[in-house]
Write a protein that holds these residues in place. Sequence first.
Motif, PDB file in Angstrom:
ATOM      1  N   HIS A  75       0.873  -1.344   0.127  1.00  0.00           N
ATOM      2  CA  HIS A  75      -0.023   0.013  -0.040  1.00  0.00           C
ATOM      3  C   HIS A  75       0.809   0.984   0.032  1.00  0.00           C
ATOM      4  CE1 HIS A  75      -4.073  -1.444   1.503  1.00  0.00           C
ATOM      5  NE2 HIS A  75      -4.071  -1.774   0.451  1.00  0.00           N
ATOM      6  N   THR A  76       0.271   2.496  -0.540  1.00  0.00           N
ATOM      7  CA  THR A  76       0.771   3.618  -0.422  1.00  0.00           C
ATOM      8  C   THR A  76      -0.132   4.527   0.600  1.00  0.00           C
ATOM      9  OG1 THR A  76       1.308   3.434  -2.879  1.00  0.00           O
ATOM     10  CG2 THR A  76       1.250   5.610  -2.001  1.00  0.00           C
ATOM     11  N   LEU A  77       0.844   5.132   1.424  1.00  0.00           N
ATOM     12  CA  LEU A  77       0.297   5.601   2.698  1.00  0.00           C
ATOM     13  C   LEU A  77       0.407   7.220   2.726  1.00  0.00           C
ATOM     14  CD1 LEU A  77       1.247   3.006   5.168  1.00  0.00           C
ATOM     15  CD2 LEU A  77      -0.771   2.906   3.707  1.00  0.00           C
ATOM     16  N   LEU A  78      -0.496   7.901   3.147  1.00  0.00           N
ATOM     17  CA  LEU A  78      -0.445   9.211   3.500  1.00  0.00           C
ATOM     18  C   LEU A  78      -0.472   9.718   4.800  1.00  0.00           C
ATOM     19  CD1 LEU A  78       0.035  12.402   2.743  1.00  0.00           C
ATOM     20  CD2 LEU A  78      -2.510  12.000   1.804  1.00  0.00           C
ATOM     21  N   ASP A  79       0.449  10.199   5.612  1.00  0.00           N
ATOM     22  CA  ASP A  79       0.100  10.957   7.061  1.00  0.00           C
ATOM     23  C   ASP A  79       0.047  12.542   6.810  1.00  0.00           C
ATOM     24  OD1 ASP A  79       0.245  11.422   9.434  1.00  0.00           O
ATOM     25  OD2 ASP A  79       2.239  10.439   9.963  1.00  0.00           O
ATOM     26  N   VAL A  80      -1.166  12.987   6.938  1.00  0.00           N
ATOM     27  CA  VAL A  80      -1.079  14.341   6.844  1.00  0.00           C
ATOM     28  C   VAL A  80      -1.042  14.929   8.337  1.00  0.00           C
ATOM     29  CG1 VAL A  80      -2.603  14.496   4.645  1.00  0.00           C
ATOM     30  CG2 VAL A  80      -3.849  14.241   7.102  1.00  0.00           C
ATOM     31  N   GLY A  81      -0.331  16.185   8.506  1.00  0.00           N
ATOM     32  CA  GLY A  81      -0.054  16.761   9.592  1.00  0.00           C
ATOM     33  C   GLY A  81       0.777  15.718  10.566  1.00  0.00           C
ATOM     34  N   ALA A  82       2.020  15.321   9.755  1.00  0.00           N
ATOM     35  CA  ALA A  82       2.653  14.239  10.441  1.00  0.00           C
ATOM     36  C   ALA A  82       3.392  14.283  11.597  1.00  0.00           C
ATOM     37  CB  ALA A  82       3.814  13.726   9.150  1.00  0.00           C
ATOM     38  N   GLY A  83       3.870  15.654  11.871  1.00  0.00           N
ATOM     39  CA  GLY A  83       4.510  16.153  13.109  1.00  0.00           C
ATOM     40  C   GLY A  83       5.689  15.461  13.239  1.00  0.00           C
ATOM     41  N   LEU A 137       8.956  13.354   1.874  1.00  0.00           N
ATOM     42  CA  LEU A 137       8.336  14.451   2.747  1.00  0.00           C
ATOM     43  C   LEU A 137       7.904  15.497   1.766  1.00  0.00           C
ATOM     44  CD1 LEU A 137      11.825  14.605   4.989  1.00  0.00           C
ATOM     45  CD2 LEU A 137       9.780  13.372   5.724  1.00  0.00           C
ATOM     46  N   ILE A 138       6.663  16.120   2.340  1.00  0.00           N
ATOM     47  CA  ILE A 138       6.134  17.048   1.620  1.00  0.00           C
ATOM     48  C   ILE A 138       5.791  18.201   2.530  1.00  0.00           C
ATOM     49  CG2 ILE A 138       3.984  17.929   0.527  1.00  0.00           C
ATOM     50  CD1 ILE A 138       3.569  14.871  -0.501  1.00  0.00           C
ATOM     51  N   GLN A 139       6.371  19.388   2.276  1.00  0.00           N
ATOM     52  CA  GLN A 139       6.038  20.403   3.372  1.00  0.00           C
ATOM     53  C   GLN A 139       5.054  21.371   2.687  1.00  0.00           C
ATOM     54  OE1 GLN A 139       9.283  23.430   3.678  1.00  0.00           O
ATOM     55  NE2 GLN A 139       8.127  24.648   5.199  1.00  0.00           N
ATOM     56  N   ASP A 140       3.758  21.400   3.365  1.00  0.00           N
ATOM     57  CA  ASP A 140       2.625  21.996   2.905  1.00  0.00           C
ATOM     58  C   ASP A 140       1.508  21.771   3.725  1.00  0.00           C
ATOM     59  OD1 ASP A 140       1.134  23.675   1.216  1.00  0.00           O
ATOM     60  OD2 ASP A 140       1.947  22.445  -0.608  1.00  0.00           O
ATOM     61  N   TYR A 141       0.325  22.325   3.552  1.00  0.00           N
ATOM     62  CA  TYR A 141      -0.752  22.203   4.506  1.00  0.00           C
ATOM     63  C   TYR A 141      -1.825  21.505   3.577  1.00  0.00           C
ATOM     64  CZ  TYR A 141       0.622  26.154   6.993  1.00  0.00           C
ATOM     65  OH  TYR A 141       1.268  27.137   7.790  1.00  0.00           O
ATOM     66  N   ILE A 142      -2.750  20.632   4.397  1.00  0.00           N
ATOM     67  CA  ILE A 142      -3.875  19.644   3.759  1.00  0.00           C
ATOM     68  C   ILE A 142      -4.540  20.501   2.770  1.00  0.00           C
ATOM     69  CG2 ILE A 142      -5.391  18.005   4.035  1.00  0.00           C
ATOM     70  CD1 ILE A 142      -4.764  18.102   7.026  1.00  0.00           C
ATOM     71  N   GLU A 143      -4.696  21.546   2.922  1.00  0.00           N
ATOM     72  CA  GLU A 143      -5.772  22.309   1.936  1.00  0.00           C
ATOM     73  C   GLU A 143      -5.187  22.551   0.429  1.00  0.00           C
ATOM     74  OE1 GLU A 143      -6.654  24.465   5.919  1.00  0.00           O
ATOM     75  OE2 GLU A 143      -4.885  23.247   5.247  1.00  0.00           O
ATOM     76  N   TYR A 165       3.887   8.996   2.340  1.00  0.00           N
ATOM     77  CA  TYR A 165       4.154  10.285   2.307  1.00  0.00           C
ATOM     78  C   TYR A 165       3.927  11.136   3.582  1.00  0.00           C
ATOM     79  CZ  TYR A 165       3.207  10.096  -2.852  1.00  0.00           C
ATOM     80  OH  TYR A 165       3.142   9.632  -4.104  1.00  0.00           O
ATOM     81  N   ALA A 166       4.826  11.773   4.158  1.00  0.00           N
ATOM     82  CA  ALA A 166       4.613  12.494   5.248  1.00  0.00           C
ATOM     83  C   ALA A 166       4.449  13.826   5.066  1.00  0.00           C
ATOM     84  CB  ALA A 166       5.826  12.202   6.115  1.00  0.00           C
ATOM     85  N   MET A 167       3.384  14.553   5.416  1.00  0.00           N
ATOM     86  CA  MET A 167       3.117  15.896   5.170  1.00  0.00           C
ATOM     87  C   MET A 167       2.881  16.737   6.148  1.00  0.00           C
ATOM     88  SD  MET A 167      -0.271  17.156   2.725  1.00  0.00           S
ATOM     89  CE  MET A 167      -0.003  18.631   1.995  1.00  0.00           C
ATOM     90  N   ASP A 168       3.599  18.000   6.147  1.00  0.00           N
ATOM     91  CA  ASP A 168       3.629  18.942   7.423  1.00  0.00           C
ATOM     92  C   ASP A 168       4.014  20.262   7.021  1.00  0.00           C
ATOM     93  OD1 ASP A 168       3.250  18.317  10.900  1.00  0.00           O
ATOM     94  OD2 ASP A 168       4.457  20.201  10.145  1.00  0.00           O
ATOM     95  N   PRO A 169       3.129  21.379   7.481  1.00  0.00           N
ATOM     96  CA  PRO A 169       3.703  22.614   7.007  1.00  0.00           C
ATOM     97  C   PRO A 169       5.056  22.929   7.653  1.00  0.00           C
ATOM     98  CG  PRO A 169       1.830  22.543   8.504  1.00  0.00           C
ATOM     99  CD  PRO A 169       2.098  21.160   8.302  1.00  0.00           C
TER     100      PRO A 169
END
Length: 198
Positions: A45-53, A96-102, A70-74
């Motif tokens: 599976h491909t996974l995404l953690d939004v607001g990964a902290g 790593l993705i530096q951004d907001y969920i919006e 994907y680990a996403m956090d602003p």
Amino acid sequence: MNHIHHCNEPDKKFLNKITFLDSRQREQLIPPEDLISQMPIQKNHTLLDVGAGTGFFTIPMAESTSNKVYAMDPDERMLGVIENKAAEKGLINIELIQDYIENLNIQHNSVDFVMASLILHEVSSLTKALSNIFEVIKTGGHLLCLEYEKDDLIIEGPPMSIRIGSEELEKVLTLTGFEIVKKTKINESIYTVLAVKK
């Protein structure tokens, strides 16, 4: 000559946040490994953690799949913490993705499982955030939301005004196109909702 690096205020605040995210939350929630092991995650599976902290869930997620996480956090510094943890454990499947969920901008219908842990109450638009998540999830893919219940008796957690009650979250998820799989009360203040994209 050695220079002593003094911790300035923002750094101290950031370090305190890390300490909070890694310890207090860990005590309050069931262990992340336990939660992840109960999820419908498969090895490919491909996974995404939004607001990964600090990677509280990202790391066990990365250990549960051979595919990409994907680990996403602003906050760039939070992503740095995840990068260090991943390196320590020899994990090479985290992006790593530096951004907001919006602003979530991953290929549509490409993710099998999304974790949104204690982050949805911070978004500027819940509908927009959930719609973005819905678009990137494959049909049959799951979203696990973890939030503080909106209940005046529960003092712990974020201000009551920004909390998302479980009923409200279920409603918005349903309107977005998700189907609710199950709702679980983790403790007095925190609940989870598992939803699927049909």
